[in-house]
Design a protein around this motif. Structure first.
Motif, PDB file in Angstrom:
ATOM      1  N   ALA A 136       0.824  -1.218   0.000  1.00 31.42           N
ATOM      2  CA  ALA A 136       0.000   0.000   0.000  1.00 31.42           C
ATOM      3  C   ALA A 136       0.852   1.259   0.000  1.00 31.42           C
ATOM      4  O   ALA A 136       0.476   2.274  -0.597  1.00 31.42           O
ATOM      5  CB  ALA A 136      -0.929  -0.005   1.207  1.00 31.42           C
ATOM      6  N   HIS A 137       2.008   1.206   0.662  1.00 34.21           N
ATOM      7  CA  HIS A 137       2.887   2.375   0.748  1.00 34.21           C
ATOM      8  C   HIS A 137       4.094   2.255  -0.168  1.00 34.21           C
ATOM      9  O   HIS A 137       5.067   3.000  -0.015  1.00 34.21           O
ATOM     10  CB  HIS A 137       3.335   2.579   2.202  1.00 34.21           C
ATOM     11  N   PHE A 138       4.015   1.337  -1.130  1.00 33.00           N
ATOM     12  CA  PHE A 138       5.127   1.144  -2.055  1.00 33.00           C
ATOM     13  C   PHE A 138       5.329   2.426  -2.861  1.00 33.00           C
ATOM     14  O   PHE A 138       4.361   3.035  -3.337  1.00 33.00           O
ATOM     15  CB  PHE A 138       4.825  -0.029  -2.981  1.00 33.00           C
TER      16      PHE A 138
ATOM     17  N   PRO B 243     -14.116  -0.528   3.039  1.00 32.59           N
ATOM     18  CA  PRO B 243     -14.973   0.652   3.183  1.00 32.59           C
ATOM     19  C   PRO B 243     -14.400   1.901   2.512  1.00 32.59           C
ATOM     20  O   PRO B 243     -15.165   2.727   1.997  1.00 32.59           O
ATOM     21  CB  PRO B 243     -15.068   0.849   4.706  1.00 32.59           C
ATOM     22  N   GLU B 244     -13.076   2.038   2.499  1.00 35.15           N
ATOM     23  CA  GLU B 244     -12.472   3.185   1.817  1.00 35.15           C
ATOM     24  C   GLU B 244     -12.802   3.178   0.330  1.00 35.15           C
ATOM     25  O   GLU B 244     -12.990   4.233  -0.283  1.00 35.15           O
ATOM     26  CB  GLU B 244     -10.949   3.166   2.002  1.00 35.15           C
TER      27      GLU B 244
ATOM     28  N   ALA C 193      -1.610   9.666   2.586  1.00 40.13           N
ATOM     29  CA  ALA C 193      -1.631  10.405   3.847  1.00 40.13           C
ATOM     30  C   ALA C 193      -3.049  10.684   4.320  1.00 40.13           C
ATOM     31  O   ALA C 193      -3.323  10.716   5.524  1.00 40.13           O
ATOM     32  CB  ALA C 193      -0.854  11.717   3.701  1.00 40.13           C
ATOM     33  N   ASN C 194      -3.976  10.868   3.383  1.00 42.35           N
ATOM     34  CA  ASN C 194      -5.361  11.171   3.747  1.00 42.35           C
ATOM     35  C   ASN C 194      -6.026  10.027   4.493  1.00 42.35           C
ATOM     36  O   ASN C 194      -7.014  10.231   5.199  1.00 42.35           O
ATOM     37  CB  ASN C 194      -6.170  11.500   2.490  1.00 42.35           C
ATOM     38  N   PHE C 195      -5.482   8.815   4.341  1.00 45.14           N
ATOM     39  CA  PHE C 195      -6.094   7.643   4.958  1.00 45.14           C
ATOM     40  C   PHE C 195      -5.311   7.152   6.180  1.00 45.14           C
ATOM     41  O   PHE C 195      -5.589   6.072   6.696  1.00 45.14           O
ATOM     42  CB  PHE C 195      -6.205   6.518   3.919  1.00 45.14           C
TER      43      PHE C 195
ATOM     44  N   VAL D  48      -2.792  11.950  10.587  1.00 48.70           N
ATOM     45  CA  VAL D  48      -1.991  12.645   9.583  1.00 48.70           C
ATOM     46  C   VAL D  48      -2.893  13.600   8.809  1.00 48.70           C
ATOM     47  O   VAL D  48      -3.983  13.233   8.380  1.00 48.70           O
ATOM     48  CB  VAL D  48      -1.318  11.654   8.607  1.00 48.70           C
ATOM     49  N   ASN D  49      -2.440  14.828   8.640  1.00 44.11           N
ATOM     50  CA  ASN D  49      -3.172  15.824   7.860  1.00 44.11           C
ATOM     51  C   ASN D  49      -2.704  15.730   6.407  1.00 44.11           C
ATOM     52  O   ASN D  49      -1.599  16.161   6.065  1.00 44.11           O
ATOM     53  CB  ASN D  49      -2.924  17.231   8.414  1.00 44.11           C
ATOM     54  N   GLY D  50      -3.544  15.160   5.574  1.00 43.48           N
ATOM     55  CA  GLY D  50      -3.169  14.957   4.180  1.00 43.48           C
ATOM     56  C   GLY D  50      -2.899  16.245   3.429  1.00 43.48           C
ATOM     57  O   GLY D  50      -2.030  16.284   2.541  1.00 43.48           O
ATOM     58  N   PHE D  51      -3.602  17.311   3.785  1.00 43.64           N
ATOM     59  CA  PHE D  51      -3.378  18.591   3.115  1.00 43.64           C
ATOM     60  C   PHE D  51      -1.970  19.122   3.400  1.00 43.64           C
ATOM     61  O   PHE D  51      -1.312  19.690   2.527  1.00 43.64           O
ATOM     62  CB  PHE D  51      -4.428  19.619   3.563  1.00 43.64           C
TER      63      PHE D  51
END
Length: 260
Positions: free
Chosen positions: A95-97, A151-152, A217-219, A223-226
């Motif tokens: 997922a973080h690749f 769910p995402e 980052a949004n998920f 963590v603040n994705g913005f």
């Protein structure tokens, strides 16, 4: 590194990783998870690899689940450790690749197989694909991230339905649910995935990696994705790819990104 349960082939920057346990419908066991981790770890460091396509051997299954015989006698603690180890070693790792990963779903993607597909960045399914999380029919719940990632992708209500009924959906329904990005004919699956990969590879690999980090980052809890987006956007200005990309645009030529 030589593998027993997977096959790897690099074709002009596209690394195809094929789970090769056809007699078990490519079911995941600990050895296969370990080999997949090693293959992805090597691909992460290999500058010749730009995109990864993950698929299963044969026409019947992408991955038809986990190898139940391996954990049927586990205790509660052993079960938790199995989930934690698998998530850290493979599912979260994928997922973080930092390079795009495309799941080419041929046939059944069930249980851990669907969880693995959901961990990738894109999913392309053949028209005969069947997907589901049948764990509740075994007295379990998904343990490799399925209760979080489904769910995402499809929304809470549909995820509840799929998990609690333990039912399967076909490729077209998966497309309607936004569980997959595209559906194509089975014989065209790998060609379609390679064409998809080629479109990504025309762009800056540095920017692609930065975009993956910002989107993920949004998920992430806490963590603040913005803020991550702002940081990644700013960092882009110091890259050689930015200089090449803007120069090519201004001079009306095709960019030749150095990947730095």
């Amino acid at each position: 590194m030589e593998f027993e349960n997977i096959l790897t082939e690099n074709n002009d920057g596209i690394l195809q990783i094929t789970i090769d346990r056809p007699k078990k419908l490519n079911a995941l066991n600990r050895d296969t998870i370990e080999e997949l981790h090693q293959a992805f770890a090597e691909a992460k460091e290999d500058e010749a690899v730009k995109v990864v396509i993950l698929t299963g051997s044969g026409e019947k299954a992408f991955v038809a689940g986990a190898d139940i015989s391996e954990f049927s006698e586990f205790s509660a603690q052993e079960g938790r450790e199995l989930a934690a180890e698998g998530q850290a070693k493979l599912f979260d790792f994928v997922a973080h690749f930092p390079k795009p990963v495309i799941a080419a779903i041929n046939g059944f993607a069930l249980g851990g197989g669907l969880e693995l597909a959901m961990a990738t960045h894109f999913r392309v399914a053949s028209d005969n694909a069947k997907m589901g999380l049948p764990e509740t029919s075994l007295g379990l719940i998904p343990g490799y991230g399925g209760t979080q990632r489904l769910p995402e992708l499809v929304g809470k209500g549909r995820a509840m339905e799929m998990i609690l009924t333990a039912g399967m959906i076909d490729a077209n329904q998966a497309l309607q649910y936004n569980l997959v990005n595209h559906v194509c004919e089975q014989e065209e699956l790998i060609d379609f995935a390679e064409d998809f990969a080629g479109k990504i590879m025309k762009n800056s690999p540095v920017a692609v990696t930065a975009a993956i980090r910002a989107i993920n980052a949004n998920f992430e809890a806490g963590v603040n994705g913005f803020e991550v987006e702002k940081d990644e956007f700013g960092n882009s200005f110091s890259t050689q790819d930015f200089k090449e990309g803007t120069s090519a645009f201004l001079n009306k030529r095709k960019a030749d990104f150095p990947g730095k």
